[in-house]
Design a protein around this motif. Structure first.
Motif, PDB file in Angstrom:
ATOM      1  N   THR A  50      24.731  48.084  -0.889  1.00  0.00           N
ATOM      2  CA  THR A  50      26.088  48.047  -1.418  1.00  0.00           C
ATOM      3  C   THR A  50      26.017  47.747  -2.913  1.00  0.00           C
ATOM      4  O   THR A  50      25.112  47.067  -3.375  1.00  0.00           O
ATOM      5  CB  THR A  50      26.938  46.979  -0.716  1.00  0.00           C
ATOM      6  N   VAL A  54      30.733  44.651  -4.032  1.00  0.00           N
ATOM      7  CA  VAL A  54      31.189  45.157  -2.739  1.00  0.00           C
ATOM      8  C   VAL A  54      30.903  44.119  -1.650  1.00  0.00           C
ATOM      9  O   VAL A  54      29.901  43.413  -1.700  1.00  0.00           O
ATOM     10  CB  VAL A  54      30.491  46.495  -2.404  1.00  0.00           C
ATOM     11  N   ALA A  56      30.635  42.911   2.613  1.00  0.00           N
ATOM     12  CA  ALA A  56      30.191  43.424   3.914  1.00  0.00           C
ATOM     13  C   ALA A  56      30.682  42.488   5.002  1.00  0.00           C
ATOM     14  O   ALA A  56      30.333  41.308   5.015  1.00  0.00           O
ATOM     15  CB  ALA A  56      28.668  43.540   3.972  1.00  0.00           C
ATOM     16  N   ARG A 107      28.097  54.542   9.782  1.00  0.00           N
ATOM     17  CA  ARG A 107      28.551  53.423   8.965  1.00  0.00           C
ATOM     18  C   ARG A 107      30.035  53.599   8.679  1.00  0.00           C
ATOM     19  O   ARG A 107      30.501  54.722   8.476  1.00  0.00           O
ATOM     20  CB  ARG A 107      27.768  53.352   7.653  1.00  0.00           C
ATOM     21  N   TYR A 109      33.361  52.095   6.313  1.00  0.00           N
ATOM     22  CA  TYR A 109      33.863  51.289   5.202  1.00  0.00           C
ATOM     23  C   TYR A 109      35.388  51.239   5.247  1.00  0.00           C
ATOM     24  O   TYR A 109      36.040  52.162   5.742  1.00  0.00           O
ATOM     25  CB  TYR A 109      33.468  51.900   3.853  1.00  0.00           C
ATOM     26  N   TYR A 111      38.707  50.357   2.457  1.00  0.00           N
ATOM     27  CA  TYR A 111      39.112  50.026   1.094  1.00  0.00           C
ATOM     28  C   TYR A 111      40.549  49.535   1.142  1.00  0.00           C
ATOM     29  O   TYR A 111      41.415  50.177   1.735  1.00  0.00           O
ATOM     30  CB  TYR A 111      38.998  51.226   0.148  1.00  0.00           C
ATOM     31  N   THR A 182      40.159  53.843   5.809  1.00  0.00           N
ATOM     32  CA  THR A 182      38.962  53.700   6.631  1.00  0.00           C
ATOM     33  C   THR A 182      38.218  55.019   6.654  1.00  0.00           C
ATOM     34  O   THR A 182      38.824  56.070   6.915  1.00  0.00           O
ATOM     35  CB  THR A 182      39.322  53.292   8.068  1.00  0.00           C
ATOM     36  N   LEU A 234      36.353  47.068  -1.601  1.00  0.00           N
ATOM     37  CA  LEU A 234      35.529  47.832  -0.672  1.00  0.00           C
ATOM     38  C   LEU A 234      34.750  46.922   0.277  1.00  0.00           C
ATOM     39  O   LEU A 234      34.118  45.951  -0.156  1.00  0.00           O
ATOM     40  CB  LEU A 234      34.549  48.715  -1.452  1.00  0.00           C
ATOM     41  N   TYR A 235      34.782  47.273   1.568  1.00  0.00           N
ATOM     42  CA  TYR A 235      34.128  46.481   2.616  1.00  0.00           C
ATOM     43  C   TYR A 235      33.314  47.388   3.528  1.00  0.00           C
ATOM     44  O   TYR A 235      33.841  48.367   4.071  1.00  0.00           O
ATOM     45  CB  TYR A 235      35.165  45.761   3.487  1.00  0.00           C
ATOM     46  N   LEU A 236      32.048  47.064   3.716  1.00  0.00           N
ATOM     47  CA  LEU A 236      31.266  47.656   4.806  1.00  0.00           C
ATOM     48  C   LEU A 236      31.671  46.907   6.069  1.00  0.00           C
ATOM     49  O   LEU A 236      31.504  45.690   6.154  1.00  0.00           O
ATOM     50  CB  LEU A 236      29.769  47.508   4.538  1.00  0.00           C
ATOM     51  N   THR A 237      32.192  47.623   7.061  1.00  0.00           N
ATOM     52  CA  THR A 237      32.765  46.942   8.225  1.00  0.00           C
ATOM     53  C   THR A 237      32.013  47.182   9.530  1.00  0.00           C
ATOM     54  O   THR A 237      32.168  46.418  10.475  1.00  0.00           O
ATOM     55  CB  THR A 237      34.230  47.357   8.441  1.00  0.00           C
TER      56      THR A 237
END
Length: 250
Positions: A50, A54, A56, A107, A109, A111, A182, A234-237
């Motif tokens: 990331t 950013v 996670a 993966r 993400y 926002y 998403t 921004l998130y890695l979810t």
């Protein structure tokens, strides 16, 4: 023995996931904590990288060590040792060939966008003061699923061998007091999600039509797409793996 570690982090204080000279990263902090508690040099391999700032909500990495007798105790000690902006959820004993990056097949993400300035979202979301047409933004987002080459949304001078990504889901939704985008794919290019969001926001503000997305993608030119939105939203979810690699190595 190989272990997967599941963790999350708030990215504001870090220059992304991957180790860098003269800059603090999540990987560096996690490796230091594991090395200290396990009393040996530990190197971790993440599910991906990331960018600076950013976040996670779900991230995985793998590392090798001797068999850990009490995994829950190590998780507890790691969380006591790590800073407050990094948290470990679980350790998984893995088959030796399991790989946190290469075995991940999907993966997701998110926002976050907020329509008004808020001190509670200052480090969590991107404030857009202009009205946004969500229907038009979703029409444009749907075109992403029809294409596979996303060079136009990639950071310049990157070292990837291919710009092909399989985008499987892309949708804007109103959730409570924020607007959430998403997107799910097998892989993402550097800066890809932030560039996509910036372009879709241009559609939402009426600066371009949804159909223009197709021409932007066909151009393979980063300068044709919109500006990249700030990293803080921004998130890695979610990171998904085949179930069979989670068979425990007894």
């Amino acid at each position: 023995m190989r272990y997967f570690i599941q963790f999350s982090y708030f990215g504001k204080a870090y220059h992304g996931w991957q180790n860098q000279p003269n800059a603090i990263t999540v990987q560096e902090v996690l490796e230091k904590a594991l090395s200290t508690l396990l009393r040996q040099t530990i190197e971790v391999v993440g599910a991906g990288r990331t960018d600076t700032g950013v976040h996670a909500r779900e991230m995985f990495a793998h590392f090798n060590t001797e068999k850990i007798e009490d995994e829950a105790e190590l998780v507890y000690r790691l969380n006591a040792f790590l800073p407050e902006d990094i948290a470990v959820q679980q350790l998984y004993p893995m088959v030796p060939e399991a790989h946190a990056r290469f075995d991940a097949f999907e993966r997701t993400y998110e926002y976050w966008v907020v329509p008004e300035k808020s001190p509670f979202y200052a480090d969590l979301a991107h404030f857009v003061k202009y009205p946004l047409d969500i229907e038009q933004m979703n029409k444009a987002a749907a075109y992403l699923l029809e294409h596979s080459d996303f060079e136009c949304f990639s950071k310049s001078n990157t070292d990837v061998k291919t710009y092909r990504c399989d985008v499987r889901h892309a949708l804007w939704e109103e959730k409570e007091d924020k607007l959430v985008f998403t997107i799910t794919a097998d892989r993402f290019l550097r800066n890809m999600v932030r560039a996509i969001v910036g372009t879709l926001l241009d559609v939402g503000m009426g600066k371009m039509t949804p159909e223009e997305i197709k021409a932007i993608i066909a151009s393979k030119n980063r300068s044709e797409a919109g500006v990249s939105v700030p990293a803080k939203g921004l998130y890695l979810t979610k990171v998904l793996y085949p179930k069979e690699i989670f068979d425990e190595q007894k």
